[in-house]
Write a protein that holds these residues in place. Structure first.
Motif, PDB file in Angstrom:
ATOM      1  N   UNK A  29       5.137  -5.856  -9.831  1.00 41.27           N
ATOM      2  CA  UNK A  29       3.692  -5.954  -8.903  1.00 41.27           C
ATOM      3  C   UNK A  29       3.352  -7.146  -8.613  1.00 41.27           C
ATOM      4  N   UNK A  30       4.696  -7.350  -7.659  1.00 43.20           N
ATOM      5  CA  UNK A  30       4.344  -8.967  -7.030  1.00 43.20           C
ATOM      6  C   UNK A  30       3.390  -9.750  -6.950  1.00 43.20           C
ATOM      7  N   UNK A  31       2.071  -8.857  -6.300  1.00 44.79           N
ATOM      8  CA  UNK A  31       0.918  -9.809  -6.477  1.00 44.79           C
ATOM      9  C   UNK A  31      -0.188 -10.347  -7.514  1.00 44.79           C
ATOM     10  N   UNK A  32       0.158  -9.287  -8.239  1.00 41.73           N
ATOM     11  CA  UNK A  32      -0.949  -9.424  -9.983  1.00 41.73           C
ATOM     12  C   UNK A  32      -0.274 -10.273 -10.323  1.00 41.73           C
ATOM     13  N   UNK A  33       1.296  -9.891 -10.226  1.00 47.66           N
ATOM     14  CA  UNK A  33       2.560 -11.076 -10.608  1.00 47.66           C
ATOM     15  C   UNK A  33       2.123 -12.951 -10.407  1.00 47.66           C
ATOM     16  N   UNK A  34       1.698 -13.344  -8.888  1.00 55.60           N
ATOM     17  CA  UNK A  34       1.220 -14.103  -7.864  1.00 55.60           C
ATOM     18  C   UNK A  34      -0.359 -14.312  -8.792  1.00 55.60           C
TER      19      UNK A  34
END
Length: 65
Positions: A29-34
């Motif tokens: 989950x790229x947005x959550x990871x960022x």
């Protein structure tokens, strides 16, 4: 020998593995990871390896700077 864990190497392996699975899911989950990365950086406070080394040199080694 095979049935002991004198150094507690595997004592928390289940928790480690569960946390790793959560991190793996977060990574996808790229947005959550960022967001998690940014929050981690923002919350870590001031740190500098130069400052840490200077502190050791002064307080522990009493080395002239």
């Amino acid at each position: 020998m095979w049935n002991t864990d004198d150094y507690m190497v595997t004592a928390d392996f289940v928790d480690y593995f569960d946390t790793q699975r959560q991190l793996d899911a977060l990574w996808h989950r790229k947005d959550a990871w960022a967001k998690a990365c940014i929050m981690n950086i923002a919350g870590m406070g001031w740190f500098s390896s130069d400052r840490a080394i200077r502190g050791y040199a002064e307080a522990i080694w009493r080395a002239p700077l």
